[in-house]
Design a protein around this motif. Structure first.
Motif, PDB file in Angstrom:
ATOM      1  N   ILE B 125       3.125   5.607   3.218  1.00 16.78           N
ATOM      2  CA  ILE B 125       2.796   5.881   4.486  1.00 16.78           C
ATOM      3  C   ILE B 125       3.070   4.518   5.292  1.00 16.78           C
ATOM      4  O   ILE B 125       3.524   4.287   6.219  1.00 16.78           O
ATOM      5  CB  ILE B 125       1.712   6.528   4.902  1.00 16.78           C
ATOM      6  CG1 ILE B 125       1.384   7.771   4.364  1.00 16.78           C
ATOM      7  CG2 ILE B 125       1.382   6.340   6.446  1.00 16.78           C
ATOM      8  CD1 ILE B 125      -0.195   8.507   4.378  1.00 16.78           C
ATOM      9  N   VAL B 126       2.397   3.320   4.659  1.00 19.15           N
ATOM     10  CA  VAL B 126       2.518   1.963   5.274  1.00 19.15           C
ATOM     11  C   VAL B 126       3.965   1.565   5.008  1.00 19.15           C
ATOM     12  O   VAL B 126       4.303   1.125   6.306  1.00 19.15           O
ATOM     13  CB  VAL B 126       1.577   1.020   4.362  1.00 19.15           C
ATOM     14  CG1 VAL B 126       1.710  -0.318   5.202  1.00 19.15           C
ATOM     15  CG2 VAL B 126       0.163   1.365   4.635  1.00 19.15           C
ATOM     16  N   VAL B 127       4.614   1.504   4.230  1.00 21.73           N
ATOM     17  CA  VAL B 127       5.898   1.143   4.115  1.00 21.73           C
ATOM     18  C   VAL B 127       6.899   1.916   5.031  1.00 21.73           C
ATOM     19  O   VAL B 127       7.763   1.434   5.843  1.00 21.73           O
ATOM     20  CB  VAL B 127       6.510   1.338   2.632  1.00 21.73           C
ATOM     21  CG1 VAL B 127       7.957   1.054   2.578  1.00 21.73           C
ATOM     22  CG2 VAL B 127       5.757   0.564   1.557  1.00 21.73           C
ATOM     23  N   HIS B 128       6.600   3.378   4.979  1.00 21.26           N
ATOM     24  CA  HIS B 128       7.384   4.147   5.936  1.00 21.26           C
ATOM     25  C   HIS B 128       7.287   3.639   7.462  1.00 21.26           C
ATOM     26  O   HIS B 128       8.338   3.993   8.091  1.00 21.26           O
ATOM     27  CB  HIS B 128       7.142   5.670   5.535  1.00 21.26           C
ATOM     28  CG  HIS B 128       7.788   6.534   6.302  1.00 21.26           C
ATOM     29  ND1 HIS B 128       9.234   6.795   6.435  1.00 21.26           N
ATOM     30  CD2 HIS B 128       7.420   7.661   7.277  1.00 21.26           C
ATOM     31  CE1 HIS B 128       9.563   7.775   6.979  1.00 21.26           C
ATOM     32  NE2 HIS B 128       8.364   8.278   7.552  1.00 21.26           N
ATOM     33  N   ILE B 129       6.008   3.625   7.881  1.00 22.10           N
ATOM     34  CA  ILE B 129       5.633   3.181   9.298  1.00 22.10           C
ATOM     35  C   ILE B 129       6.340   1.967   9.734  1.00 22.10           C
ATOM     36  O   ILE B 129       7.077   1.722  10.798  1.00 22.10           O
ATOM     37  CB  ILE B 129       4.264   3.486   9.502  1.00 22.10           C
ATOM     38  CG1 ILE B 129       3.909   4.852   9.621  1.00 22.10           C
ATOM     39  CG2 ILE B 129       3.965   2.895  11.090  1.00 22.10           C
ATOM     40  CD1 ILE B 129       2.126   5.030   9.819  1.00 22.10           C
TER      41      ILE B 129
END
Lengths: 265, 258
Positions: B125-129
């Motif tokens: 989620i962190v990488v994707h955002i």
């Protein structure tokens, strides 16, 4: 299983967890149990081993058993890593004919966070008793009782309640659970009462108190692995856990306590 | 508030919070997957869809307000979900068997991997955002456009031309698939919706939705990696045979992407 028909006895070696009373740690000790009759039960094999240990002047292995008929829930051994051993029954119903000749059998206690070891293979399961004490009862008035058949119960519901009441409180569900959760035990104890008319007055307070007691005793939480159901010698379904959850949510969120909390103080 | 704190004080109540926050995220993930399929309607369709999301409730809330409400709800859901799970895990590690107990293979792989898949999803989620919302971390293939805010299709295209980005996304979607398969069924059990006569249907629906999520989410990176959908630069030419080399040339010559 592949026993020779002529062979009437079996020789096995057992690795038993030995832990002195009052001590934290323990160790495995290996014993050879020669020429046990094939018709012996697993606990009788341990009796034979204990007799030989007593004769040699050694401390016999401490383990619990009572009825040896699979109905009291006292026996509690982890056999080869499985609570109550390879067949889905209580430890006392496990037979020596279930093992191969020369088998190496590991025997451990049902020890979890909420079941501390007392000695050798005996664990303290009084935490389960305290969960029952918190609410696993119905309050009845003294004096004349109503005629039992005057309270009709639908057959399916009665069967469902009886399935839950089959719990013998052995604690295999706790020992089998990777989280040491007593959810199956607690939910069965809640629902053999909650399904019946007699259990209705205290339904909400019961589920709240028993869930809180379960937490206070240090049992883990349910992660729906269903290992408890697979290890239960009485085949109790995890459906009761789902019902316990919904009852708990209703009792807490909706707070529909019909008669108020009853405290025996 | 008293009821919430009462719920939070017990493990069953904590699990209820995990289930409810999980349900919020589950709803979002299903919507996100369906939205992603707009990519197959062409670059402008996806970009317009992204712009539309900003405009939900514009008439009475102003532009982007609804989007921020949704974002805050989701962030709170993630935080509550993770913190509550950590507390439950701490309780469980104290309660677990002190001797090694074998499993009777009742638990599914998805159930056993919940902590692993959950941690990986959190990292994802962190990488994707950072990659597609904020544009802080924007690997893109040589010859494709760099990150441009609002140019959703082109941003995806640039990233998924790289095999390792596509592989990372597909692998993470496998984690999401596993996590929501056990999660959805487990949620029904925690909320007490599960019953023997519904169990098979709930398990089946959980599996079907989990597989649909994996297929739906993986479709975009895989088809972009294999150049089997439109390049961002030939939006209008749906019928034209697509040549990857030619499109890279033309995208380099263009400023920004549609």
């Amino acid at each position: 299983m592949s026993q020779d028909h002529d062979q009437k006895t079996i020789t096995v070696s057992v690795r038993v967890w030995r832990q002195a009373q009052g001590e934290k740690g323990g160790r495995f000790v290996e014993y050879e149990v020669a020429d046990t009759p094939l018709e012996a039960s697993f606990l009788e094999m341990l009796d034979i081993l204990n007799e030989s240990l007593v004769e040699k002047g050694e401390d016999p292995i401490a383990f619990e058993s009572d009825c040896r008929e699979g109905i009291c829930g006292t026996c509690c051994l982890v056999v080869d890593g499985l609570p109550h051993g390879p067949s889905q029954c209580t430890t006392c119903q496990l037979q020596m004919r279930n093992f191969e000749p020369e088998a190496k059998i590991t025997i451990e206690p049902f020890s979890t966070g909420a079941f501390p070891v007392i000695k050798d293979l005996i664990v303290d399961r009084s935490s389960l008793d305290r969960v029952i004490q918190a609410g696993g009862y119905i309050t009845v008035h003294s004096g004349p009782k109503p005629e039992p058949n005057s309270v009709p119960i639908e057959h399916e519901i009665m069967e469902d309640a009886l399935d839950a009441s089959a719990c013998i409180g052995c604690g295999a569900c706790v020992a089998a659970c990777p989280n040491g959760s007593a959810s199956l035990f607690t939910s069965a104890k809640i629902h053999h009462l909650a399904l019946l008319p007699q259990g209705q007055p205290e339904r909400n307070t019961r589920v709240k108190k028993m869930v809180e007691a379960m937490d206070d005793e240090g049992f883990g939480s349910c992660r729906n692995y269903a290992e408890c159901q697979a290890s239960c010698p009485k085949g109790i379904s995890i459906k009761y856990i789902g019902r316990m959850n919904s009852d708990y949510i209703k009792a807490t969120v909706l707070d529909t306590d019909r008669r108020g909390s009853m405290h025996a103080t | 508030m008293k009821k919430i704190s009462q719920l939070y004080s017990t493990s069953v109540g904590k699990k209820l919070l995990v289930a409810v926050t999980g349900a919020i995220m589950y709803g979002f993930v299903v919507g996100h997957m369906l939205g992603n399929l707009k990519a197959f309607a062409g670059p402008s369709a996806l970009d317009q869809y992204a712009e539309m999301l900003r405009q939900i409730g514009q008439a009475f809330l102003g532009n982007g307000t609804f989007l921020w409400i949704a974002r805050i709800v989701l962030i709170v859901a993630v935080i509550v979900h993770v913190i509550t799970v950590i507390q439950l895990v701490q309780r469980n590690s104290r309660a677990k068997p002190t001797r090694t107990v074998r499993r009777r293979n009742a638990s599914t792989l998805a159930a056993k991997w919940m902590a692993i898949s959950g941690t990986l999803i959190l990292i994802f989620i962190v990488v994707h955002i950072a990659q597609f919302t904020l544009g802080w971390f924007t690997p893109h293939a040589a010859g494709t456009e760099g990150f441009v805010h609002g140019a959703v299709y082109s941003n995806l295209w640039g990233a998924f031309q790289l095999w390792w980005v596509a592989l990372f996304y597909v692998a993470m979607m496998a984690m999401v698939c596993m996590h929501v398969y056990h999660g959805a069924w487990s949620m029904c059990q925690t909320l007490g919706l599960d019953a023997p006569d519904r169990n098979a249907a709930i398990r089946g629906a959980a599996a079907a939705i989990a597989i649909a999520l994996f297929v739906g989410f993986s479709a975009v990176p895989i088809s972009m990696l294999t150049n089997s959908i439109q390049s961002p630069t030939d939006d209008s030419s749906m019928t034209e045979a697509f040549e990857p080399d030619g499109s890279s040339e033309s995208s380099r010559s263009k400023e920004g992407a549609g």
